[in-house]
Design an enzyme around this catalytic site. Sequence first.
Site, PDB file in Angstrom:
ATOM      1  N   TYR A   1     -16.558 -12.047 -20.731  1.00 11.03           N
ATOM      2  CA  TYR A   1     -16.796 -13.431 -20.310  1.00 11.03           C
ATOM      3  C   TYR A   1     -17.583 -13.491 -19.011  1.00 11.03           C
ATOM      4  CZ  TYR A   1     -15.903 -17.712 -17.732  1.00 11.03           C
ATOM      5  OH  TYR A   1     -16.069 -18.842 -16.955  1.00 11.03           O
TER       6      TYR A   1
ATOM      7  N   LYS B   1     -21.491 -14.874 -18.104  1.00 18.11           N
ATOM      8  CA  LYS B   1     -21.805 -15.896 -17.099  1.00 18.11           C
ATOM      9  C   LYS B   1     -22.711 -15.337 -16.003  1.00 18.11           C
ATOM     10  CE  LYS B   1     -20.459 -19.567 -16.900  1.00 18.11           C
ATOM     11  NZ  LYS B   1     -21.038 -20.828 -17.425  1.00 18.11           N
TER      12      LYS B   1
ATOM     13  N   THR C   1     -19.058 -19.495 -12.441  1.00 19.95           N
ATOM     14  CA  THR C   1     -17.685 -19.150 -12.091  1.00 19.95           C
ATOM     15  C   THR C   1     -17.643 -18.074 -11.016  1.00 19.95           C
ATOM     16  OG1 THR C   1     -15.659 -18.089 -12.946  1.00 19.95           O
ATOM     17  CG2 THR C   1     -17.700 -17.540 -14.041  1.00 19.95           C
ATOM     18  N   ASP C   2     -16.575 -18.062 -10.234  1.00 14.22           N
ATOM     19  CA  ASP C   2     -16.421 -17.002  -9.234  1.00 14.22           C
ATOM     20  C   ASP C   2     -16.132 -15.653  -9.878  1.00 14.22           C
ATOM     21  OD1 ASP C   2     -13.828 -17.465 -10.102  1.00 14.22           O
ATOM     22  OD2 ASP C   2     -12.969 -17.751  -8.109  1.00 14.22           O
ATOM     23  N   GLU C   3     -15.823 -15.646 -11.163  1.00 15.65           N
ATOM     24  CA  GLU C   3     -15.531 -14.381 -11.839  1.00 15.65           C
ATOM     25  C   GLU C   3     -16.750 -13.463 -11.914  1.00 15.65           C
ATOM     26  OE1 GLU C   3     -12.962 -14.330 -15.267  1.00 15.65           O
ATOM     27  OE2 GLU C   3     -12.338 -16.395 -14.896  1.00 15.65           O
TER      28      GLU C   3
END
Length: 338
Positions: A153, A157, A125-127
């Site tokens: 979260y 990741k 994810t870009d998060e």
Amino acid sequence: MKTIVTGGAGFIGGNFMHFVVNAYPDEEWICLDSLTYAGNLETLAPLEGKKNYRFIKGDITDRAFIFDLFAKEKPDVVINFAAESHVDRSLKDPEIFLKTNVLGTVCLMDACREYGIKRYHQVSTDEVYGDLPLERTDLFFTEDTPIKTSSPYSSSKGSADLFVLAYHRTFGLPVTISRCSNNYGPYHFPEKLIPLVISRALNNESIPVYGKGENVRDWLYVTDHCKAIDLIVRKGRVGEVYNVGGHNERTNLEVVKTILRALDKPESLIHYVTDRPGHDMRYAIDPTKLETELGWKPEYTFDTGIPVTIQWYLDHKDWWEHIISGEYQDYYKKQYGE
């Protein structure tokens, strides 16, 4: 070729299964999912009976089960969608995110090493990049942007991504990683923003918006993402990270108002709530690497993808109503027994 797709009963994984099972009828596709609250076998019901598709229930953190599965199936490729993915839930129970997203990833890669996998792909994810300031619209995440996570979260990741790259460098495991912007489209679990707004608006219920709704996200139609992953797995360079973005930045409030207009519902349904801790302000991906190396281009803009998405939810009320009522969790028992 035989591929195991973990988390294939979830939102993005389910859409990926629909795409590849139909696009590659001569290849074998195994969906592995533990069917937590976000896993929904009703999503995969249209695939049942296809000769190149099978479903197996199992947990990627169960080392004995995973190694037995790999020994039996001898997959060529593993694509890992399996993850706890809701930021709000990670604030309440960080440990399950560590277990599934980090330890589960390591377990899968250990099995890949043991049984000589040809490609392991991690869906990220870009998060993991943190966020960008709202006023700097000229800044974008690239593959060289440092990992700077904000939530349990995204930290889980980001940690998993580092393990994937470490396994490539240390053990020579053939890996690729994709990091995507916010996805939307069919089969999206109703706790996420777009399906939440649609389902609540249709029921004339209040729609919660964090803070002032100023947070910006880059929206990517899920089928475009699935095609990007397939391309990366087949043609991407081993050991590389590829960003997948839609060039469709919108504030959360703009997204909500767009949906309300499409459904002819009043903005008075909007209910502003206390912002969540550490809420990232802006995500924006630069997908140049994916576009130049592999020739990927998104087929949908937000303006073309959101009406298609809204119509899907109008046409498939049973699907999301079963989730809201909890009936979807009985599907496995009905289909496969205890």
